[in-house]
Design a protein around this motif. Sequence first.
Motif, PDB file in Angstrom:
ATOM      1  N   MET A  55      -2.568  -0.535  10.472  1.00  0.00           N
ATOM      2  CA  MET A  55      -3.940  -0.024  10.138  1.00  0.00           C
ATOM      3  C   MET A  55      -4.390   0.784  11.103  1.00  0.00           C
ATOM      4  O   MET A  55      -4.431   0.164  12.336  1.00  0.00           O
ATOM      5  CB  MET A  55      -4.894  -1.162   9.750  1.00  0.00           C
ATOM      6  CG  MET A  55      -4.351  -2.143   8.562  1.00  0.00           C
ATOM      7  SD  MET A  55      -4.428  -1.020   6.877  1.00  0.00           S
ATOM      8  CE  MET A  55      -6.277  -0.883   6.781  1.00  0.00           C
ATOM      9  N   THR A  56      -4.771   1.957  11.158  1.00  0.00           N
ATOM     10  CA  THR A  56      -5.197   3.033  12.084  1.00  0.00           C
ATOM     11  C   THR A  56      -6.349   3.670  11.594  1.00  0.00           C
ATOM     12  O   THR A  56      -6.388   4.030  10.420  1.00  0.00           O
ATOM     13  CB  THR A  56      -4.242   3.934  12.696  1.00  0.00           C
ATOM     14  OG1 THR A  56      -3.924   4.649  11.663  1.00  0.00           O
ATOM     15  CG2 THR A  56      -2.817   2.956  13.056  1.00  0.00           C
ATOM     16  N   PRO A  57      -7.316   3.939  12.414  1.00  0.00           N
ATOM     17  CA  PRO A  57      -8.679   4.828  12.084  1.00  0.00           C
ATOM     18  C   PRO A  57      -8.049   6.323  12.262  1.00  0.00           C
ATOM     19  O   PRO A  57      -7.542   6.950  12.832  1.00  0.00           O
ATOM     20  CB  PRO A  57      -9.616   4.656  13.224  1.00  0.00           C
ATOM     21  CG  PRO A  57      -8.735   4.441  14.307  1.00  0.00           C
ATOM     22  CD  PRO A  57      -7.548   3.603  14.012  1.00  0.00           C
ATOM     23  N   ASP A  58      -8.776   6.993  10.999  1.00  0.00           N
ATOM     24  CA  ASP A  58      -8.622   8.474  10.910  1.00  0.00           C
ATOM     25  C   ASP A  58      -9.782   9.135  11.841  1.00  0.00           C
ATOM     26  O   ASP A  58     -10.654   8.376  12.562  1.00  0.00           O
ATOM     27  CB  ASP A  58      -8.865   9.126   9.531  1.00  0.00           C
ATOM     28  CG  ASP A  58     -10.115   8.800   8.767  1.00  0.00           C
ATOM     29  OD1 ASP A  58     -11.067   8.305   9.583  1.00  0.00           O
ATOM     30  OD2 ASP A  58     -10.225   9.356   7.799  1.00  0.00           O
ATOM     31  N   SER A  59     -10.100  10.403  12.070  1.00  0.00           N
ATOM     32  CA  SER A  59     -11.117  11.118  12.624  1.00  0.00           C
ATOM     33  C   SER A  59     -12.600  10.640  12.512  1.00  0.00           C
ATOM     34  O   SER A  59     -13.432  10.831  13.249  1.00  0.00           O
ATOM     35  CB  SER A  59     -11.088  12.568  12.590  1.00  0.00           C
ATOM     36  OG  SER A  59     -11.141  12.910  11.262  1.00  0.00           O
ATOM     37  N   ASP A  60     -12.771  10.038  11.059  1.00  0.00           N
ATOM     38  CA  ASP A  60     -14.269   9.387  10.813  1.00  0.00           C
ATOM     39  C   ASP A  60     -14.178   8.006  11.023  1.00  0.00           C
ATOM     40  O   ASP A  60     -15.286   7.392  10.367  1.00  0.00           O
ATOM     41  CB  ASP A  60     -14.481   9.910   9.235  1.00  0.00           C
ATOM     42  CG  ASP A  60     -14.574  11.565   9.036  1.00  0.00           C
ATOM     43  OD1 ASP A  60     -15.067  12.107   9.853  1.00  0.00           O
ATOM     44  OD2 ASP A  60     -13.895  11.871   7.712  1.00  0.00           O
ATOM     45  N   GLY A  61     -13.120   7.297  11.511  1.00  0.00           N
ATOM     46  CA  GLY A  61     -13.285   5.989  11.513  1.00  0.00           C
ATOM     47  C   GLY A  61     -12.671   5.244  10.593  1.00  0.00           C
ATOM     48  O   GLY A  61     -12.915   3.904  10.567  1.00  0.00           O
ATOM     49  N   ARG A  62     -12.125   5.902   9.432  1.00  0.00           N
ATOM     50  CA  ARG A  62     -11.704   5.168   8.182  1.00  0.00           C
ATOM     51  C   ARG A  62     -10.386   4.477   8.429  1.00  0.00           C
ATOM     52  O   ARG A  62      -9.568   5.070   9.320  1.00  0.00           O
ATOM     53  CB  ARG A  62     -11.850   6.038   6.914  1.00  0.00           C
ATOM     54  CG  ARG A  62     -11.030   5.394   5.848  1.00  0.00           C
ATOM     55  CD  ARG A  62     -10.747   6.399   4.778  1.00  0.00           C
ATOM     56  NE  ARG A  62     -10.139   6.023   3.635  1.00  0.00           N
ATOM     57  CZ  ARG A  62      -9.873   6.551   2.394  1.00  0.00           C
ATOM     58  NH1 ARG A  62     -10.767   7.358   2.023  1.00  0.00           N
ATOM     59  NH2 ARG A  62      -9.060   5.930   1.765  1.00  0.00           N
ATOM     60  N   MET A  63     -10.390   3.179   8.385  1.00  0.00           N
ATOM     61  CA  MET A  63      -8.918   2.517   8.459  1.00  0.00           C
ATOM     62  C   MET A  63      -8.049   2.699   7.321  1.00  0.00           C
ATOM     63  O   MET A  63      -8.474   2.337   6.135  1.00  0.00           O
ATOM     64  CB  MET A  63      -9.316   1.096   8.784  1.00  0.00           C
ATOM     65  CG  MET A  63     -10.164   0.874  10.021  1.00  0.00           C
ATOM     66  SD  MET A  63      -9.133   1.344  11.381  1.00  0.00           S
ATOM     67  CE  MET A  63      -8.135   0.146  11.622  1.00  0.00           C
ATOM     68  N   ASP A  64      -6.802   3.152   7.533  1.00  0.00           N
ATOM     69  CA  ASP A  64      -5.688   3.286   6.475  1.00  0.00           C
ATOM     70  C   ASP A  64      -4.580   2.748   6.923  1.00  0.00           C
ATOM     71  O   ASP A  64      -4.016   2.822   8.156  1.00  0.00           O
ATOM     72  CB  ASP A  64      -5.582   4.647   5.968  1.00  0.00           C
ATOM     73  CG  ASP A  64      -6.696   5.024   5.167  1.00  0.00           C
ATOM     74  OD1 ASP A  64      -7.195   4.470   4.237  1.00  0.00           O
ATOM     75  OD2 ASP A  64      -7.476   6.157   5.782  1.00  0.00           O
TER      76      ASP A  64
END
Length: 364
Positions: A55-64
Motif C-alpha cells: 500500500m503506497t500513497p499517490d500524489s494526493d495522499g490516497r493509499m492504494d
Amino acid sequence: MRNKIGKKKDSIMQIEKSAYGTTTNNEKVIQFKLQNKGGIQVTIITYGGILTEIMTPDSDGRMDNVVLGFNSLEQYEKKNPFFGALVGRYGNRISKGKFSLNGTYYLLAKNNGENNLHGGLKGFDKVVWKVENVKESTSFASLKLSYYSADMEEGFPGNLKTTVTYTLHSNNSLDVLYEATTDKTTVINLTQHSYFNLSGNFSQLIENHEVEIDADKFVPVDASLIPTGELASVENTPFDFRKSKIVETAINREHEQLKIGGGFDHCWVLNGKGYRSVAKAHHKESGRVMEVFTDQPGMQFYTGNFLDGTLPAPNNGVYVKRSGLCFETQHFPDSPNQPQFPDTTLEPGQKYETKTTFKFYINS
C-alpha cells in the motif's frame, strides 16, 4: 490471532501478525503487515513468502495497493503466474529441464513446455516458509523467513538452507535480502516475482507506465524463450530503456523478439557492478515512482503477456493481459547450460547472498 509485535507505543515502524489460513496439506499460514510512519504498508504471507499487498500513497495522499494478488490462500494454492512469490531454487528457465555439474547430469521437471521454469512443479513459491525472526525499531521493520530444501528436491542437488529477509525502512524502501548455503555443489538463482501496477487500479493496463532500465544489452531468446547465448545491444531496438519511455511506445513496435515473448519477457544485462540503482517505473497520473536497486547482473522485465482474464482480481475484476509489470532481479536464464554467462554455482562452504530494494516515492 491478531497482535502487534512491537511494545513501544512511540515506535515508528509497526508489525502486525495474524492467521491467514490453512493449506490443503493442513499447514498453518501466517500473515505479517509491516508499516512505517509514512503509511507504506507491506503485507507478506508465509506461503511462498508472497507479497500480497504494498500500500503506497499517490500524489494526493490516497493509499492504494500496487501489487497484483488474490484475496485468499485457496487462490494462491491454485496454478497462478507466481503473483508476489519468492522463486527458487532457480528463477527463470533452464533448457530442456536439465543441466550438468562436475560431469553429473541432473534432470528437472519440464513445467514450461520442454523447459524447467522457476524451480519446477513445487518451487519455493509453493511451500510454507518458517518464521526465523521479526524485528522492529524506529527506522525499520523486518521479517526473516527460512526454507530448507532437501537434497534432490525438484531434481536439484544439495541440502539448501535459504533465508529471505524483508525489511521495510522509514524512507519507503523495501529490501529483499536472500541468503543460502549448501552441502553439495548446486545451482541457485533466487528472485521476487511481484507484478506491479503503480496506478493502484488493476483494471488499467501498465502500458501507460514510464520505464527506465540501465542496460546497454539484453538477452535474446529462441521460440521456447531460452537464451540464444548472444548478448545483444539495445541500440535502435524497442529494448532501449536507457532513457525513460512509455511502455506502449516500445511494446507495440515491430521486432522479432517481441513477437516471441508476446511483449517484453526478457532479461536485461544490467550496467555496472555491485549494489546500484538499475531501473525505475513511473505512473504519471498517480505520481507514483518505484526505483529498483540490486547487486545482480540481470533483471527480467516482464509485461504480464500471459495474463488472460481468467484470474480474479480484487473488487470483482479480472487480470487481463498487461495488468502488471515484473522487475525480477536475477542471473541470466539457463546460465547452468551457458558457460559464457555469469556463474550460478554454489559450493559447500560458500554463502549465496544478494540484495534487491524496491523504493517508492512521488515524482515532484
